[in-house]
Design an enzyme around this catalytic site. Structure first.
Site, PDB file in Angstrom:
ATOM      1  N   GLN A 233       0.827  -1.200   0.000  1.00 17.79           N
ATOM      2  CA  GLN A 233       0.000   0.000   0.000  1.00 17.79           C
ATOM      3  C   GLN A 233       0.866   1.258   0.000  1.00 17.79           C
ATOM      4  OE1 GLN A 233      -2.726   1.314   3.486  1.00 17.79           O
ATOM      5  NE2 GLN A 233      -4.044   0.634   1.821  1.00 17.79           N
ATOM      6  N   LEU A 245       3.743  10.448   7.654  1.00 18.32           N
ATOM      7  CA  LEU A 245       2.337  10.216   7.322  1.00 18.32           C
ATOM      8  C   LEU A 245       1.429  11.365   7.754  1.00 18.32           C
ATOM      9  CD1 LEU A 245       0.025   8.143   6.588  1.00 18.32           C
ATOM     10  CD2 LEU A 245       0.106   7.456   8.981  1.00 18.32           C
ATOM     11  N   GLU A 370       0.975  -6.720  11.095  1.00 17.97           N
ATOM     12  CA  GLU A 370       1.351  -6.398   9.714  1.00 17.97           C
ATOM     13  C   GLU A 370       2.231  -7.464   9.090  1.00 17.97           C
ATOM     14  OE1 GLU A 370       2.772  -2.430   8.949  1.00 17.97           O
ATOM     15  OE2 GLU A 370       3.368  -2.934   6.901  1.00 17.97           O
ATOM     16  N   ARG A 381      -5.545  -2.654   1.766  1.00 24.34           N
ATOM     17  CA  ARG A 381      -6.077  -2.501   3.111  1.00 24.34           C
ATOM     18  C   ARG A 381      -6.854  -1.202   3.233  1.00 24.34           C
ATOM     19  NH1 ARG A 381      -4.723   0.307   7.535  1.00 24.34           N
ATOM     20  NH2 ARG A 381      -2.590   0.838   6.966  1.00 24.34           N
TER      21      ARG A 381
END
Lengths: 615, 293
Positions: A233, A245, A370, A381
């Protein structure tokens, strides 16, 4: 040699939950982790935990969203388990005191997230992972569970039967970073891998420096297949200079993406006419890169994410952490200006092949979180589905390893039943360099200690092998350093095995990985000290990066279709007639084998018929 | 040469027991390794000099096992500057291009794992969150003061962890709802009250900056007291538990040791008002004592 009933490798969300669960079942459990638990990368998760908590919501709707989000490559028994167990596991965290954000009536807050039909992402500001990690570590302290922190696990002690399905895991070998000591850990009942992500295979990633896929690589070399590795991803909103992030929660709360011309491209160019910015992550990442490739990116690199219209009060209430991240790591105050964002590696859908109880095909070896692939996420996901995976499957693996009776799994592991051998096309030789020779830098093939060897003998033998390997690395006086090898692989993976994938580039990546493997034969550790030798630690991690990079690229080359996060230039459609199946790669003692097993779309009460995935 | 990397270590004890031939070979090997290393460093230094802009770091070095590093010293590194470069980025660059034995903890690179608290130009900071451009040169990077150095910039965290764990750092309540799906209610105001205290990332910058903690090894320290505050102020724990927590905090090495110098609050990378939290607990403790008076 240390000895416990259950050994958990890794101390993030899944590892902590697994340890607590094993303890609940009365097992003597210990965690072995290369980081102190509170340093784990679960702490960086921002968005939230999907859980069907409200009357108007249901686990069935959550399961439907998850199967659709997976592009019909998740196994329904795993996805349904996630959705059924998530509500009570989420409330369990609340009972453990986790500081969730609250509604006016005092209940835990939920918000919309990409690909969800109901706002069921339960959150604690934009720091849900931090709150979850610390809450769970508190529970570990409360129970007095033993943690060997800053011990790097280097290999599994697994018996050496011909077929992996006949092997048993008896423990692990770990390296004490502080002192350089190498020790065996015998696990009387089982070993649970919870080593998290593998983002360091790429050079632009939201993952931590520690996320080198150690568990996946270790299990792989011990005989457990890597499943669906091609499904990586790429998160659509990471800061360009560092990969930090920016949570999907920004878009969940109403944040908007703009291109250089100030156009709201998700709608204006028809990428997702219904959900726009809240389409699934793979859809948004491709849209952003298409904008950049067609000349509408900013500085030919990124797009803008604007949340100023939400107002300062709401932003501080729900997304305060984002203000700090954007200011500290990109120098942009998002209350005054839009944030620059671009896609970055974020999450591996694939990993260690397990069933819905966390068990692998090797007896006594489990995986959760994970690093595992049950598969809950299939081809993609959904945001907010990683944290529930940690607590739901961490708990199940912990219970199972501690000997609790579990319902028989519907998912099979290893080469049993309905599997199919694949043709492996590669421009270069794969797997171990110098196969059959005495390889110095071998990272953990099955220990050969004779058929009658006891578990403790096997662990001891694995310890001796590891000591030899590490002594050899430290004695070697010159050669190439791991940093150079690692950088080559990371650059090649980002160039060739990114959001958009083409056959020739994938083959280039395989060539680069091969070259890196050959260079690794000449790797040496400059730091000769036994005290806190991070040079040695990273050299061992780099070996794992090599195996994983090869797995991702091989899967990507084999899967000639476009599904979920896996886009192929030559194959622009999802091909259900051929590809409703998982890719599996077995180490096969250094000569990798590719094979497939069918996806399970039959759920408890219904079958998830593949539909066109539009948002 | 821009760095002062230790000479290759001569291991005398093992040299005695090996043959002269092997010694000679080893010596040659070492020389070759050193030549390669020097060449590599020269290239990296050349590259660094050719960039417009470099930063000069002075980094503390110590390794109890390596003779040249047993006596602590500072090494100079010149790192090519890129826009947005942090202290952590610079350390990683120096390690990957000059000296692979340069040792420091780091992981997330985004100020949440709390691994890389360092003493930078005389103040406790997270390496990943500190921009080089905000610092005067040369940038002096040392391990956290008031902790034992393990190697280079790595300090022993055990004492810090012990203090954190001494305050019963876990949620305790007697009023859990019966149903496994029933949550405890908490007001938005109460969640807001504890919010800042829950942001602690256990980096130990505060403990390192605290004069009291430096002089009293048993003092709980700002982070542990803040952890206790997080639970004491959480309405879900209830009044009885709050009493118990205040008793723990009132002990000889608890809240009353704090002399409100605010150094912890100044260095906290998560902006937690640590001193205020300690003061508030002192007030609560007094109120509590008056009740029984």
């Amino acid at each position: 040699m240390y000895e416990h009933d259950v050994i958990v490798v890794g101390a993030g969300g899944a590892g902590l939950r697994a340890a607590i669960a094993a303890h609940e079942e009365g097992a003597d459990v210990a965690i072995v982790s290369k980081l102190h638990p509170v340093r784990s990368h679960t702490g960086a998760a921002e968005g939230g935990i999907n859980a069907a908590l409200r009357e108007a919501d249901s686990w069935e709707d959550h399961a439907y969203d998850t199967m659709k989000g997976s592009d019909y490559l998740a196994d329904a028994p795993a996805a349904e388990t996630l959705c059924k167990d998530s509500p009570k596991e989420t409330i369990k965290l609340e009972h453990w005191g986790m500081a969730f954000s609250r509604d006016d009536d005092g209940r835990v807050s939920q918000r919309p997230f990409g690909g969800l039909s109901f706002p069921r992402t339960t959150y604690a500001g934009a720091e849900t992972g931090h709150q979850l990690l610390h809450t769970m570590y508190e529970q570990l302290v409360k129970r007095g569970i033993k943690v060997y922190d800053e011990w790097h696990v280097t290999r599994l002690a697994v018996s050496d039967e011909e077929r992996p399905e006949d092997r048993t895991c008896h423990g692990i070998v770990a390296y004490d970073v502080q002192t350089g000591k190498i020790e065996g850990f015998r696990a009387r009942n089982g070993v649970i891998l919870a080593t998290g992500g593998l983002g360091q295979v790429y050079d632009h990633t939201t993952n931590a420096v520690a996320n080198t896929g150690d568990g996946v690589a270790m299990a792989y070399r011990a005989g457990v297949p890597m499943e669906d590795m091609e499904f990586i991803q790429f998160h659509p909103t990471t800061l360009p200079s560092t990969g930090v992030l920016i949570t999907e929660g920004v878009r969940g709360e109403g944040g908007i993406l703009y291109n250089e011309n100030g156009e709201r491209f998700m709608f204006e160019y028809g990428y997702a006419n219904n959900l726009g910015e809240l389409a699934s992550r793979d859809v948004v990442s491709r849209a952003e890169l298409t904008e950049v490739n067609e000349g509408r990116g900013i500085e030919d690199e990124y797009v803008h994410l604007d949340m100023r219209h939400l107002g300062e009060e709401r932003i501080i209430d729900r997304l305060e952490n984002i203000i700090h991240l954007s200011e500290d790591f990109e120098g942009v105050n998002p209350l005054d200006a839009p944030m620059p964002v671009k896609p970055g590696q974020h999450y591996a859908m694939g990993g260690v092949e397990t069933d819905e109880n966390g068990e692998t095909c090797i007896t006594g070896l489990y995986a959760a979180g994970e690093c595992a692939c049950a598969s809950v996420h299939g081809g993609n996901r959904l945001g907010g589905n990683a944290l529930p995976e940690l607590i739901v499957f961490g708990k199940r693996a912990g219970h199972h390893a501690a000997g609790k009776d579990m319902e028989t799994a519907k998912i099979t592991t290893g080469k049993v039943g309905d599997y199919e051998e694949a043709e492996l096309e590669s421009p270069v030789q794969l797997g171990e360099v110098g196969i059959g020779e005495d390889v110095v830098a071998d990272g953990g093939a099955a220990a050969d200690a004779g058929a009658s060897a006891s578990g403790a003998d096997l662990v001891q033998r694995a310890v001796e092998d590891e000591r030899e390997t590490i002594d050899a690395l430290l004695e070697k006086e010159d050669g190439i350093q791991h940093a150079e090898i690692r950088e080559r692989v990371q650059k090649s993976m980002t160039r060739n095995v990114n959001v958009f994938r083409e056959e020739e580039a994938l083959k280039d990546a395989l060539r680069d990985i091969r070259e890196a493997r050959e260079l690794y034969q000449d790797v040496y550790v400059g730091d000769k000290s036994r005290t806190f030798n991070t040079d040695l630690l990273q050299t061992l991690e780099t070996r794992n990066i090599l195996d994983i990079a090869e797995g991702i690229t091989l899967g990507a080359l084999a899967r000639n279709e476009f599904r979920g996060a896996h886009w192929r230039k030559e194959y622009q459609e999802r091909r259900d007639e051929e590809w409703l199946k998982h890719t599996l790669l077995s180490w096969n003692d250094g000569e990798p084998e590719l094979w497939y097993k069918p996806v399970i779309l039959e759920g408890e009460n219904k079958t998830y018929e593949p539909k066109v995935r539009s948002y | 040469m821009s760095t002062q990397v230790p000479e290759q270590v001569e291991d005398e004890s093992s040299a005695e027991s090996v043959s002269p031939g092997k010694q000679k070979r080893d010596q040659k090997k070492r020389e070759r390794a050193q030549r390669i290393q020097e060449q590599r460093e020269a290239e990296a230094a050349e590259k660094a000099r050719s960039e417009d802009d470099t930063y000069h770091l002075k980094v503390f070095r110590y390794d109890p096992e390596v003779p040249e590093k047993q006596e602590p010293r500072f090494d100079d590194f010149y790192v090519p500057y890129k826009q947005g470069m942090t202290v952590l980025d610079a350390l990683m660059w120096a390690r990957d291009h000059y000296d692979s034995s340069l040792t420091f903890r780091h992981s997330c690179r985004q100020a949440i794992c709390g691994s890389d608290a360092l003493f930078v130009n005389g103040s406790q900071r997270l390496g990943c969150k500190t921009q080089l451009s905000d610092l005067a040169e040369p940038v002096r990077i040392e391990p956290l003061p008031h902790a034992d150095v393990v190697k280079d910039l790595v300090v022993d965290m055990e004492h810090f962890y012990d203090q954190m764990e001494a305050v019963e750092p876990y949620f305790q309540t007697n009023s859990l709802p019966d149903g496994e799906l029933d949550e405890q209610r908490q007001t938005r105001e109460n969640r807001e009250k504890v919010k800042m205290s829950t942001r602690c990332i256990w980096c130990s910058a505060c403990m390192s900056s605290c004069n009291i903690a430096a002089g009293d090894n048993e003092y709980l320290g700002p982070a542990a007291i803040n952890k206790a505050y997080r639970f004491a102020m959480d309405e879900r724990e209830g009044e009885d538990m709050k009493q118990r927590r205040l008793e723990i905090l009132e002990q000889e090495h608890g809240v009353w040791r704090c002399q409100t110098q605010f150094s912890c609050t100044e260095v906290c990378p998560k902006d937690i008002p640590l001193t205020e939290h300690i003061q508030e607990l002192k007030r609560e403790a007094i109120k509590n004592n008056l009740k029984f008076w």
